[in-house]
Design a protein around this motif. Structure first.
Motif, PDB file in Angstrom:
ATOM      1  N   ALA A  89       0.832  -1.290  -0.163  1.00  0.00           N
ATOM      2  CA  ALA A  89      -0.041   0.059   0.058  1.00  0.00           C
ATOM      3  C   ALA A  89       0.935   1.103   0.006  1.00  0.00           C
ATOM      4  N   GLY A  90       2.059   1.211   0.842  1.00  0.00           N
ATOM      5  CA  GLY A  90       2.761   2.492   0.702  1.00  0.00           C
ATOM      6  C   GLY A  90       3.447   2.561  -0.373  1.00  0.00           C
ATOM      7  N   LEU A  91       3.847   1.620  -1.190  1.00  0.00           N
ATOM      8  CA  LEU A  91       4.578   1.494  -2.486  1.00  0.00           C
ATOM      9  C   LEU A  91       3.486   2.401  -3.743  1.00  0.00           C
ATOM     10  N   LEU A  92       2.351   1.876  -3.581  1.00  0.00           N
ATOM     11  CA  LEU A  92       1.424   2.295  -4.217  1.00  0.00           C
ATOM     12  C   LEU A  92       0.902   3.848  -4.082  1.00  0.00           C
ATOM     13  N   LYS A  93       0.887   4.160  -2.963  1.00  0.00           N
ATOM     14  CA  LYS A  93       0.527   5.380  -2.533  1.00  0.00           C
ATOM     15  C   LYS A  93       1.392   6.590  -2.432  1.00  0.00           C
ATOM     16  N   ASN A  94       2.798   6.033  -2.030  1.00  0.00           N
ATOM     17  CA  ASN A  94       3.576   7.145  -2.019  1.00  0.00           C
ATOM     18  C   ASN A  94       4.929   6.968  -2.677  1.00  0.00           C
ATOM     19  N   GLY A  95       4.996   5.596  -3.234  1.00  0.00           N
ATOM     20  CA  GLY A  95       6.316   5.311  -4.156  1.00  0.00           C
ATOM     21  C   GLY A  95       7.646   5.477  -3.128  1.00  0.00           C
ATOM     22  N   ILE A  96       8.622   5.500  -3.693  1.00  0.00           N
ATOM     23  CA  ILE A  96       9.686   5.616  -2.988  1.00  0.00           C
ATOM     24  C   ILE A  96      10.624   6.989  -3.503  1.00  0.00           C
ATOM     25  N   ALA A  97      10.733   8.012  -2.381  1.00  0.00           N
ATOM     26  CA  ALA A  97      11.398   9.285  -2.616  1.00  0.00           C
ATOM     27  C   ALA A  97      12.902   9.309  -2.195  1.00  0.00           C
ATOM     28  N   LEU A  98      13.710   9.287  -2.918  1.00  0.00           N
ATOM     29  CA  LEU A  98      15.389   9.692  -2.911  1.00  0.00           C
ATOM     30  C   LEU A  98      15.693  10.980  -2.784  1.00  0.00           C
ATOM     31  N   GLU A  99      15.711  11.726  -1.830  1.00  0.00           N
ATOM     32  CA  GLU A  99      15.690  13.370  -1.701  1.00  0.00           C
ATOM     33  C   GLU A  99      17.035  13.651  -2.145  1.00  0.00           C
ATOM     34  N   SER A 100      18.167  12.796  -1.685  1.00  0.00           N
ATOM     35  CA  SER A 100      19.402  12.947  -1.783  1.00  0.00           C
ATOM     36  C   SER A 100      19.829  12.996  -3.304  1.00  0.00           C
ATOM     37  N   PHE A 101      19.246  12.210  -3.956  1.00  0.00           N
ATOM     38  CA  PHE A 101      19.382  12.020  -5.306  1.00  0.00           C
ATOM     39  C   PHE A 101      18.161  12.731  -6.304  1.00  0.00           C
ATOM     40  N   ASP A 102      17.338  13.557  -5.458  1.00  0.00           N
ATOM     41  CA  ASP A 102      16.366  13.965  -6.382  1.00  0.00           C
ATOM     42  C   ASP A 102      15.693  13.066  -7.315  1.00  0.00           C
TER      43      ASP A 102
END
Length: 319
Positions: A77-90
């Protein structure tokens, strides 16, 4: 010959008697809507229980399946809803419905394999290892979700748990496919014969050249995978992943396995018997609800049913 046939059919007879009793006590039981609802609910336990069957056939146990279900459900559910954000790599990685489901299944598989590895590597009792994983996976679920449900996962994902295909609910199709695959594995493959051999006599199996550790890794991996399938079905049906999902599912799963005739000592039992056992548990749960029995008494009844099934199993072994 008649006694042997009666012994093999006792769970089926029990199911028939249970259905007859509930139908006499409640006129709502045999309605089409209720029966389809029962089959939807049974589908989750069937998927979990067929994996548990392979574990129990090796004389093991997996108490972590309910928590693994919850964790994989939350991750999906988390992957479907929010995906994966890697802020350090933008960088942001989004997941399709298929991608989220495959990720959940992979995680369930890896958790199961880890259980098997710890059990075989350190020669620990499966009860202890999987009890520890029960706690770890439940805690990980709470950490991942922060104790809050993850909802609104999309109509395509919701269809898996709530949709219909050719007049039959999709979860029923999924559980049927799972059962057919595991029946084939257990009955028609060398791997399946090794599972029975290990449960029947592990020392003899080892002396016969069977790689005990590899087989156990595989069966615990399958159990984790099946728990993840159950997690996908639960969250898709609700269109939401609940942090407390899967609570006591391990008990329902073990009950289905034992009631279906699989011996807790290993080596004896079948997947088809487990399906009947899961159906008995599902019908019993549904019947108690229709009869307005208190949820607390429902737990008492299920516990007594499990105890009775174990007593019958032990008496059969002695004979």
């Amino acid at each position: 010959m008649n006694k042997e046939l009666l012994k093999k059919s006792q769970s089926l007879i029990a199911l028939f008697v249970l259905c007859l009793a509930i139908s006499l006590l409640s006129d709502k039981f045999l309605t089409a809507n209720n029966l389809w609802n029962v089959l939807r609910q049974i589908s989750v336990n069937v998927c979990i229980s067929v994996g548990m069957t392979l574990v129990v056939l090796t004389a093991g146990i997996d108490l972590s399946v309910g928590s693994v279900l919850a964790f994989t459900s939350a991750v999906c559910a988390g992957l479907l809803k929010n995906g994966i954000a890697l802020e350090s790599f933008d960088l942001f990685i989004g997941f399709t419905t298929l991608g989220g489901i495959l990720a959940a299944l992979l995680i369930g598989l890896l958790i199961g394999v880890f259980n098997g590895w710890v059990i075989t590597r350190f020669s620990l009792p499966p009860f202890v290892v999987t009890l520890a994983m029960l706690t770890v996976a439940r805690g990980a679920t709470m950490l991942y979700t922060q104790g809050m449900p993850i909802s609104n996962l999309g109509t395509s994902f919701e269809y898996i748990g709530s949709g219909w295909l050719i007049g039959i609910p999709v979860p029923v199709w999924i559980s049927l496919i799972v059962v057919l695959i595991v029946v084939f594995i257990s009955k028609k493959t060398t791997f399946g014969r090794y599972i029975y051999a290990i449960g029947g006599n592990e020392k003899a199996a080892f002396l016969s050249g069977i790689n005990i550790n590899s087989i156990k890794l595989a069966v615990y991996g399958i159990a984790g995978l099946m728990a993840a399938v159950g997690g996908v079905l639960v969250s898709s049906r609700l269109n939401s992943a609940q942090p407390n999902a899967g609570t006591s599912y391990e008990l329902d799963s073990i009950a289905a396995v034992v009631i279906g005739g699989t011996s807790l000592s290993g080596g004896i039992g079948s997947v088809t018997g487990t399906v009947i056992g899961a159906t008995i548990i599902g019908v019993l749960n549904n019947g108690l609800v229709l009869l307005n029995v208190s949820p607390f008494w429902q737990q008492v009844v299920k516990g007594l049913v499990i105890l009775l099934a174990v007593i019958i199993d032990q008496k059969s072994k002695k004979k």
